[in-house]
Design a protein around this motif. Structure first.
Motif, PDB file in Angstrom:
ATOM      1  N   LEU A 131       0.847  -1.198   0.000  1.00  0.00           N
ATOM      2  CA  LEU A 131       0.000   0.000   0.000  1.00  0.00           C
ATOM      3  C   LEU A 131       0.882   1.247   0.000  1.00  0.00           C
ATOM      4  O   LEU A 131       1.706   1.416   0.901  1.00  0.00           O
ATOM      5  CB  LEU A 131      -0.900   0.022   1.243  1.00  0.00           C
ATOM      6  N   GLY A 132       0.695   2.108  -0.981  1.00  0.00           N
ATOM      7  CA  GLY A 132       1.518   3.317  -1.084  1.00  0.00           C
ATOM      8  C   GLY A 132       0.704   4.566  -0.840  1.00  0.00           C
ATOM      9  O   GLY A 132       0.232   5.206  -1.795  1.00  0.00           O
ATOM     10  N   ALA A 138       3.319  13.538   4.283  1.00  0.00           N
ATOM     11  CA  ALA A 138       1.894  13.152   4.326  1.00  0.00           C
ATOM     12  C   ALA A 138       1.765  11.825   5.058  1.00  0.00           C
ATOM     13  O   ALA A 138       2.155  10.782   4.540  1.00  0.00           O
ATOM     14  CB  ALA A 138       1.335  13.029   2.906  1.00  0.00           C
ATOM     15  N   GLY A 139       1.282  11.911   6.284  1.00  0.00           N
ATOM     16  CA  GLY A 139       1.056  10.705   7.088  1.00  0.00           C
ATOM     17  C   GLY A 139      -0.356  10.785   7.634  1.00  0.00           C
ATOM     18  O   GLY A 139      -1.326  10.442   6.962  1.00  0.00           O
ATOM     19  N   ARG A 163       6.845   6.532   1.588  1.00  0.00           N
ATOM     20  CA  ARG A 163       7.613   5.855   2.624  1.00  0.00           C
ATOM     21  C   ARG A 163       6.672   4.967   3.435  1.00  0.00           C
ATOM     22  O   ARG A 163       5.459   5.086   3.304  1.00  0.00           O
ATOM     23  CB  ARG A 163       8.372   6.832   3.516  1.00  0.00           C
ATOM     24  N   PHE A 164       7.266   4.099   4.238  1.00  0.00           N
ATOM     25  CA  PHE A 164       6.495   3.119   5.027  1.00  0.00           C
ATOM     26  C   PHE A 164       5.649   2.208   4.144  1.00  0.00           C
ATOM     27  O   PHE A 164       4.527   1.845   4.514  1.00  0.00           O
ATOM     28  CB  PHE A 164       5.571   3.821   6.035  1.00  0.00           C
ATOM     29  N   THR A 166       5.050  -1.006   3.453  1.00  0.00           N
ATOM     30  CA  THR A 166       5.334  -2.346   3.958  1.00  0.00           C
ATOM     31  C   THR A 166       5.071  -3.373   2.853  1.00  0.00           C
ATOM     32  O   THR A 166       4.132  -3.215   2.084  1.00  0.00           O
ATOM     33  CB  THR A 166       4.441  -2.612   5.190  1.00  0.00           C
ATOM     34  N   LEU A 370       4.534   0.179  17.107  1.00  0.00           N
ATOM     35  CA  LEU A 370       4.324   0.421  15.670  1.00  0.00           C
ATOM     36  C   LEU A 370       2.852   0.335  15.293  1.00  0.00           C
ATOM     37  O   LEU A 370       2.354   1.084  14.456  1.00  0.00           O
ATOM     38  CB  LEU A 370       5.096  -0.615  14.836  1.00  0.00           C
ATOM     39  N   ILE A 373       0.732   3.307  15.354  1.00  0.00           N
ATOM     40  CA  ILE A 373       1.037   4.346  14.361  1.00  0.00           C
ATOM     41  C   ILE A 373       0.546   3.925  12.969  1.00  0.00           C
ATOM     42  O   ILE A 373      -0.142   4.679  12.275  1.00  0.00           O
ATOM     43  CB  ILE A 373       2.559   4.627  14.311  1.00  0.00           C
ATOM     44  N   GLY A 375      -1.495   2.300   9.837  1.00  0.00           N
ATOM     45  CA  GLY A 375      -2.943   2.220   9.594  1.00  0.00           C
ATOM     46  C   GLY A 375      -3.702   3.388  10.196  1.00  0.00           C
ATOM     47  O   GLY A 375      -4.917   3.309  10.403  1.00  0.00           O
ATOM     48  N   ALA A 377      -2.627   6.656  13.113  1.00  0.00           N
ATOM     49  CA  ALA A 377      -2.206   6.686  14.522  1.00  0.00           C
ATOM     50  C   ALA A 377      -3.408   6.777  15.465  1.00  0.00           C
ATOM     51  O   ALA A 377      -4.505   7.193  15.067  1.00  0.00           O
ATOM     52  CB  ALA A 377      -1.270   7.875  14.742  1.00  0.00           C
ATOM     53  N   GLU A 379      -4.125   8.827  17.755  1.00  0.00           N
ATOM     54  CA  GLU A 379      -4.699  10.177  17.863  1.00  0.00           C
ATOM     55  C   GLU A 379      -5.681  10.432  16.730  1.00  0.00           C
ATOM     56  O   GLU A 379      -6.710  11.089  16.903  1.00  0.00           O
ATOM     57  CB  GLU A 379      -3.590  11.256  17.820  1.00  0.00           C
ATOM     58  N   ILE A 380      -5.343   9.884  15.562  1.00  0.00           N
ATOM     59  CA  ILE A 380      -6.208  10.093  14.392  1.00  0.00           C
ATOM     60  C   ILE A 380      -7.500   9.294  14.548  1.00  0.00           C
ATOM     61  O   ILE A 380      -8.588   9.768  14.189  1.00  0.00           O
ATOM     62  CB  ILE A 380      -5.452   9.717  13.091  1.00  0.00           C
TER      63      ILE A 380
END
Ligand SMILES: Cc1cc2nc3c(=O)[nH]c(=O)nc-3n(C[C@H](O)[C@H](O)[C@H](O)COP(=O)(O)OP(=O)(O)OC[C@H]3O[C@@H](n4cnc5c(N)ncnc54)[C@H](O)[C@@H]3O)c2cc1C
Length: 395
Positions: A131-132, A138-139, A163-164, A166, A370, A373, A375, A377, A379-380
């Motif tokens: 998944l990109g 942009a997170g 980035r990230f 996976t 992890l 954060i 999928g 975070a 807080e989101i």
């Protein structure tokens, strides 16, 4: 109100349990079952894992909840839930992003051409996706993504960085959100593409995480993507991305993983000693485990609510946020609790001869950070709940 599984559901659950017991007798079982593994994302790209997924497919267990016209069995989401949870409890590969995220989104929004190309391969268990979405800038605020897609004859040319991502180092296809209209408001002008990870101009570099899980940076240098690789409508990708992320929140985070940890905690309490006495006699141990068990039951109920919503053909949104928040928080709480209780050898890493439980809880302590954060975070998730579930105004 009936919380019990039906006879058919129980029979299916027993069938999966028997299948897994048989799988355990295979020579390559150690490569497939890894009860010490924290998450599906830690999977290595082994032929044993792929063969296992194909055997799930042969039984018709991939895409059970998909409509029949797309090769599914039109079964209630409960069956997929029972399967995925059994797999998680056994430390086996889960049904994956293909079935749970990409396939479901393509069924709702993809072209006939994309459905024909991807759905059969997903159902056969022969295709892996990465998944990109996330980028350096942009997170949480994903709509700020800036990977640029420019019009070119017959398609698009992509430049920029993710980035990230996976699994991008072994996946076949890349599900990528890119900016096609930089002048549009930020939630508009985003388009979703399906790109082969072998496409010329793509470079995948390893990012190591504190939980030992590998993820990746991916660089796009003038990557050509044909028009038929666009998912849904051009510039309407934000809608599909948010829907796919809702699916992700309950496809990837399972309660089965927590149940198997609870069993480990109970096994520890039954056999360990605290201050020279059996751990299970210690009031603090008893109280702590009772609290974890209560949290676990709440997590299980929230998961069932998600499945219930999905079974009614709706996209679980606030349910998925509550579920992700609760599951990941409890995962951390379990590791934290064990580190507090088990004495100094619990902080030794796997490989150290003195490490308690082969470093299981030490690793869990690092890894579970992890999950809070990836999928979206915690807080989101709370922001989503405040807005969508509680209707609190946004400034
Ligand atoms: C192990 C792992 C695997 C991942 N896999 C993938 C993947 O496969 N594909 C992919 O696209 N992404 C992936 N991600 C990326 C993940 O989705 C992002 O890391 C996440 O969305 C947070 O974005 P960020 O890292 O840019 O942090 P930021 O958005 O910069 O946030 C930093 C901190 O500020 C908090 N914060 C931000 N905004 C707010 C707000 N409005 N209110 C309150 N707090 C806020 C956040 O909660 C966080 O604690 C993965 C991440 C990890 C850790």
């Amino acid at each position: 109100m009936d919380f019990a599984f039906s006879d058919e559901e129980r029979a299916f659950d027993a069938e999966v349990a028997q299948f897994l017991a048989d799988e355990h007798t295979r020579e390559e079982a150690a490569e497939v079952f890894a009860p010490h593994r924290e998450a599906d994302a830690q999977l290595a790209d082994t032929s044993a894992r792929k063969a296992f997924l194909r055997r799930l497919a042969e039984r018709g267990w991939l895409g059970m909840s998909w409509p029949r016209e797309y090769g599914g069995a039109d079964q209630a989401g409960m069956y997929e839930y029972l399967l995925n949870e059994r797999l998680a409890r056994a430390g086996a590969p889960l049904i994956g992003k293909g079935v749970g995220i990409i396939g479901k989104t393509l069924i709702r929004h993809g072209s006939e051409e994309l459905r024909r190309r991807f759905l059969p391969a997903i159902l056969a268990g022969t295709i892996d996706f990465a998944l990109g979405y996330s980028e350096p800038d942009a997170g949480s605020d994903l709509a700020s993504l800036s990977l640029r897609a420019r019009r070119a004859p017959g398609g698009w040319r992509l430049d920029g960085q993710k980035r990230f991502s996976t699994s991008a180092h072994f996946a076949d296809w890349y599900w990528v959100a890119a900016r096609t209209d930089p002048d549009a408001p930020k939630h508009e002008g985003i388009t979703l593409f399906l790109i082969p990870l072998s496409a010329p101009g793509l470079t995948v570099l390893e990012q190591k995480t504190m939980g030992d899980e590998r993820t990746n940076e991916v660089f796009f240098d003038d990557v050509f993507v044909p028009d038929d690789a666009v998912v849904g409508e051009v510039d309407n990708g934000w809608r599909y991305v948010t829907e796919a992320i809702d699916y992700e929140r309950f496809t990837i985070y399972t309660v089965g993983m927590l149940e198997s940890k609870m069993e480990r905690i109970l096994a520890w309490a039954r056999t360990a000693t605290v201050h020279g006495r059996p751990a299970y006699e210690d009031p603090a141990v008893r109280a702590g485990i009772a609290e974890l068990a209560t949290d676990l039951e709440a997590a299980r109920m929230l998961t069932l609510r998600v499945i219930d919503t999905a079974s009614r053909g709706e996209v679980p949104s606030t349910e998925a946020s509550m579920c992700k928040l609760t599951l990941t928080r409890l995962h951390q709480k379990m590791a934290d609790w064990m580190l507090d209780r088990c004495g100094p050898t619990v902080v030794l890493r796997s490989g150290d001869p003195g490490a308690q439980d082969h470093g299981f809880w030490e690793h869990s302590y690092r890894f579970t950070v992890l999950e809070t954060i990836g999928g979206g975070a915690s807080e989101i998730q709370k922001n989503i709940l405040a807005r969508r579930a509680l209707g609190l105004p946004v400034r």
